[in-house]
Design a protein around this motif. Structure first.
Motif, PDB file in Angstrom:
ATOM      1  N   VAL A 150       1.238  -1.232   0.094  1.00  0.00           N
ATOM      2  CA  VAL A 150       0.350  -0.379   0.423  1.00  0.00           C
ATOM      3  C   VAL A 150       0.757   0.971   0.225  1.00  0.00           C
ATOM      4  N   PRO A 151       0.532   1.893  -0.926  1.00  0.00           N
ATOM      5  CA  PRO A 151       1.148   3.470  -1.183  1.00  0.00           C
ATOM      6  C   PRO A 151       0.948   4.129  -0.213  1.00  0.00           C
ATOM      7  N   MET A 152       2.206   5.562   0.958  1.00  0.00           N
ATOM      8  CA  MET A 152       1.643   5.822   1.525  1.00  0.00           C
ATOM      9  C   MET A 152       1.238   6.949   1.298  1.00  0.00           C
ATOM     10  N   GLY A 153       0.097   7.876   2.085  1.00  0.00           N
ATOM     11  CA  GLY A 153      -0.767   8.759   1.298  1.00  0.00           C
ATOM     12  C   GLY A 153      -2.014   8.051   0.512  1.00  0.00           C
ATOM     13  N   VAL A 154      -2.508   7.129   0.800  1.00  0.00           N
ATOM     14  CA  VAL A 154      -2.417   6.449  -0.187  1.00  0.00           C
ATOM     15  C   VAL A 154      -4.476   7.079  -0.389  1.00  0.00           C
ATOM     16  N   SER A 155      -5.319   7.664  -0.644  1.00  0.00           N
ATOM     17  CA  SER A 155      -6.976   7.708  -0.260  1.00  0.00           C
ATOM     18  C   SER A 155      -7.515   6.499   0.233  1.00  0.00           C
ATOM     19  N   ALA A 156      -8.914   7.344   0.835  1.00  0.00           N
ATOM     20  CA  ALA A 156      -9.369   6.091   1.404  1.00  0.00           C
ATOM     21  C   ALA A 156     -10.323   5.669  -0.393  1.00  0.00           C
ATOM     22  N   GLU A 157     -10.433   6.301  -1.035  1.00  0.00           N
ATOM     23  CA  GLU A 157     -11.106   5.798  -2.201  1.00  0.00           C
ATOM     24  C   GLU A 157     -10.606   4.874  -3.284  1.00  0.00           C
ATOM     25  N   ARG A 158      -9.104   4.436  -2.655  1.00  0.00           N
ATOM     26  CA  ARG A 158      -8.356   3.845  -3.680  1.00  0.00           C
ATOM     27  C   ARG A 158      -7.768   3.133  -2.399  1.00  0.00           C
ATOM     28  N   ALA A 159      -7.370   2.988  -0.978  1.00  0.00           N
ATOM     29  CA  ALA A 159      -7.072   1.864  -0.662  1.00  0.00           C
ATOM     30  C   ALA A 159      -8.323   0.728  -0.479  1.00  0.00           C
ATOM     31  N   GLY A 160      -9.610   0.571  -0.710  1.00  0.00           N
ATOM     32  CA  GLY A 160     -10.069  -1.003  -0.300  1.00  0.00           C
ATOM     33  C   GLY A 160      -9.613  -1.642  -1.692  1.00  0.00           C
ATOM     34  N   ASP A 161      -9.217  -0.727  -3.005  1.00  0.00           N
ATOM     35  CA  ASP A 161      -8.208  -1.442  -3.643  1.00  0.00           C
ATOM     36  C   ASP A 161      -7.145  -2.532  -2.937  1.00  0.00           C
ATOM     37  N   HIS A 162      -6.403  -2.594  -2.310  1.00  0.00           N
ATOM     38  CA  HIS A 162      -5.870  -3.469  -1.952  1.00  0.00           C
ATOM     39  C   HIS A 162      -5.869  -4.177  -0.878  1.00  0.00           C
ATOM     40  N   ILE A 163      -6.977  -4.429  -0.318  1.00  0.00           N
ATOM     41  CA  ILE A 163      -7.310  -5.808   0.340  1.00  0.00           C
ATOM     42  C   ILE A 163      -7.510  -6.838  -1.380  1.00  0.00           C
ATOM     43  N   ARG A 164      -6.740  -7.675   0.344  1.00  0.00           N
ATOM     44  CA  ARG A 164      -6.273  -8.763  -0.450  1.00  0.00           C
ATOM     45  C   ARG A 164      -7.596 -10.289  -0.298  1.00  0.00           C
ATOM     46  N   LEU A 165      -7.622 -10.051   1.350  1.00  0.00           N
ATOM     47  CA  LEU A 165      -8.182 -11.060   2.150  1.00  0.00           C
ATOM     48  C   LEU A 165      -9.154 -11.148   3.633  1.00  0.00           C
ATOM     49  N   LEU A 166      -9.263 -11.542   4.120  1.00  0.00           N
ATOM     50  CA  LEU A 166     -10.225 -10.816   5.484  1.00  0.00           C
ATOM     51  C   LEU A 166     -10.129 -12.672   6.288  1.00  0.00           C
ATOM     52  N   MET A 167     -10.253 -11.899   7.471  1.00  0.00           N
ATOM     53  CA  MET A 167      -9.772 -13.369   8.562  1.00  0.00           C
ATOM     54  C   MET A 167     -10.880 -12.777   9.753  1.00  0.00           C
ATOM     55  N   LEU A 168     -10.952 -13.527  10.438  1.00  0.00           N
ATOM     56  CA  LEU A 168     -11.860 -13.277  11.919  1.00  0.00           C
ATOM     57  C   LEU A 168     -10.709 -13.006  12.432  1.00  0.00           C
ATOM     58  N   VAL A 169     -11.075 -12.844  14.044  1.00  0.00           N
ATOM     59  CA  VAL A 169      -9.163 -12.447  14.909  1.00  0.00           C
ATOM     60  C   VAL A 169     -10.273 -12.742  16.373  1.00  0.00           C
ATOM     61  N   ASN A 170      -9.379 -13.210  17.539  1.00  0.00           N
ATOM     62  CA  ASN A 170      -9.240 -13.198  18.866  1.00  0.00           C
ATOM     63  C   ASN A 170      -8.511 -12.011  19.259  1.00  0.00           C
ATOM     64  N   ASP A 171      -8.554 -10.327  19.176  1.00  0.00           N
ATOM     65  CA  ASP A 171      -7.782  -9.833  19.849  1.00  0.00           C
ATOM     66  C   ASP A 171      -7.912  -9.728  20.863  1.00  0.00           C
ATOM     67  N   VAL A 172      -6.615 -10.425  22.289  1.00  0.00           N
ATOM     68  CA  VAL A 172      -6.587 -10.757  23.626  1.00  0.00           C
ATOM     69  C   VAL A 172      -6.259 -10.136  24.207  1.00  0.00           C
ATOM     70  N   SER A 173      -6.649  -9.267  25.419  1.00  0.00           N
ATOM     71  CA  SER A 173      -6.506  -8.470  25.849  1.00  0.00           C
ATOM     72  C   SER A 173      -6.016  -8.768  27.029  1.00  0.00           C
ATOM     73  N   LEU A 174      -5.880  -7.863  28.068  1.00  0.00           N
ATOM     74  CA  LEU A 174      -5.265  -8.471  29.257  1.00  0.00           C
ATOM     75  C   LEU A 174      -6.139  -7.375  29.935  1.00  0.00           C
ATOM     76  N   ARG A 175      -7.354  -7.274  30.578  1.00  0.00           N
ATOM     77  CA  ARG A 175      -8.016  -5.530  30.493  1.00  0.00           C
ATOM     78  C   ARG A 175      -7.503  -4.485  31.883  1.00  0.00           C
ATOM     79  N   GLY A 176      -7.529  -5.425  32.754  1.00  0.00           N
ATOM     80  CA  GLY A 176      -6.541  -5.068  34.008  1.00  0.00           C
ATOM     81  C   GLY A 176      -5.187  -4.920  33.901  1.00  0.00           C
ATOM     82  N   LEU A 177      -4.317  -4.955  32.937  1.00  0.00           N
ATOM     83  CA  LEU A 177      -3.258  -3.571  32.927  1.00  0.00           C
ATOM     84  C   LEU A 177      -3.393  -3.153  32.186  1.00  0.00           C
TER      85      LEU A 177
END
Length: 344
Positions: A150-177
């Motif tokens: 992805v080039p620096m400064g890409v516009s939001a209108e063009r940024a979607g052209d650089h999306i190749r794949l999608l995944m699900l995530v479990n973003d584990v967090s330690l809330r107490g820290l």
């Protein structure tokens, strides 16, 4: 197209093409040994991978094997760049309101984002190993995209052209820290341990009409200790779409192929101002923190505990025909031993 990484004793595993029904898989070392290698030369290699995928779905490929989700690493077992946004501002507003903090109006106009650790992702069905269950251990169900260069400064209108794949995530967090880390004014670190991603990464076309406006318009399903916990629609209440998040990440830097950009916790307001649990007829939540925040706002203090050793979280997404799109994140919390190297 559906792609996965099978653990084979090497850090980056081996790339396999997976059938649409998640039943069969075939390695493709003659095309690309790893997913990162495929992303590094996506324009040349993606058509070859698509051809294998078409033949696999048509039953024209020899040497296929049953697809075993438990043998998968995250599609990218490690990545050059992992940045997580907070596209569902309802989630941010809840967290701040529960601690009596006003939310700046700019949060509705400018995405929040932090850069996380990307050198040691967990496999989708590997345990969440933690030294202590007194640190406020929480799961966070999210969606992520993977980009090419992805080039620096890409516009939001063009940024979607650089999306190749999608995944699900479990973003584990330690809330107490988290509070002490944020109080230092230097962001997350110890409070964000290893992240896990779904067994399968899919190209956007696999979602058909459910991929629209650079959003995924399907429910994200979380099952906690065998009970339905959340099914918020990932396309609703998403203030910043993925093109906007990619453009935000690339505002002052280039993004290398294989960059992962997360959505932040999927959160809907459906039912009430803050959202409603499944038991109360709503769509529930994608993390424990939201339940605790609502309890704090409503009752003055939280009642729902964070995760402890032995607890299990499942995260998946199904289409209107109940087909599992990405495979299942299925993780149990286990006590880790300090100073012991990771075994795969």
């Amino acid at each position: 197209m559906k792609l996965a990484t099978r653990m084979n004793g090497r850090r980056d595993g081996e790339l396999v093409v997976v059938s649409q029904d998640l039943d069969r898989a075939v390695p493709v070392p003659e095309i690309a040994p790893t997913l990162q290698a495929a992303l590094d030369d996506w324009s040349a290699l993606a058509p070859q991978l698509e051809a294998v995928y078409a033949d696999l779905n048509a039953g024209r490929v020899d040497g296929t094997e049953p697809f075993d989700q438990s043998a998968c690493a995250s599609p990218l077992p490690r990545a050059y760049h992992w940045a997580d946004g907070s596209a569902y501002v309802n989630h941010v507003e809840l967290v701040r309101r529960a601690r009596g903090a006003e939310m700046p109006p700019s949060f509705w106009e400018d995405p929040l984002m932090y850069q996380g650790g990307s050198d040691d992702f967990l496999g989708p069905q590997e345990p969440i190993d933690c030294l202590s269950d007194e640190w406020g251990l929480d799961f966070e169900g999210e969606i992520a995209v993977v980009t090419d260069d992805v080039p620096m400064g890409v516009s939001a209108e063009r940024a979607g052209d650089h999306i190749r794949l999608l995944m699900l995530v479990n973003d584990v967090s330690l809330r107490g820290l988290i509070p002490n880390e944020l109080a230092k004014g230097f962001g997350f670190y110890q409070s964000k341990p290893a992240t896990a991603f779904s067994p399968v990464a899919v190209t956007p076309d696999e979602l058909g009409p459910h991929w629209e406006g650079h959003k995924v318009h399907l429910p994200l399903l979380s099952t906690y200790n065998g009970e339905a916990f959340g099914c918020p629609n990932a396309g609703e209440d998403m203030t910043f779409d993925f093109a906007r998040l990619v453009a935000h990440a690339a505002r002052t830097r280039r993004l290398g192929a294989g960059t992962i950009i997360g959505s932040g916790t999927v959160s809907n307001k459906q039912g009430t101002e803050y959202g409603t649990s499944i038991a109360e007829g709503g769509v529930g939540y994608s993390c424990i923190a939201e339940v605790r925040m609502i309890e704090t706002i409503r009752d003055g203090k939280p009642a729902t505990p964070f995760m402890t050793f032995g607890d299990r979280i499942r995260i998946e997404m199904r289409d209107e025909n109940n087909n599992n799109i990405f495979g299942t994140i299925d993780q149990q919390v286990v006590k880790a031993a300090a100073g012991v190297p990771r075994q795969r």
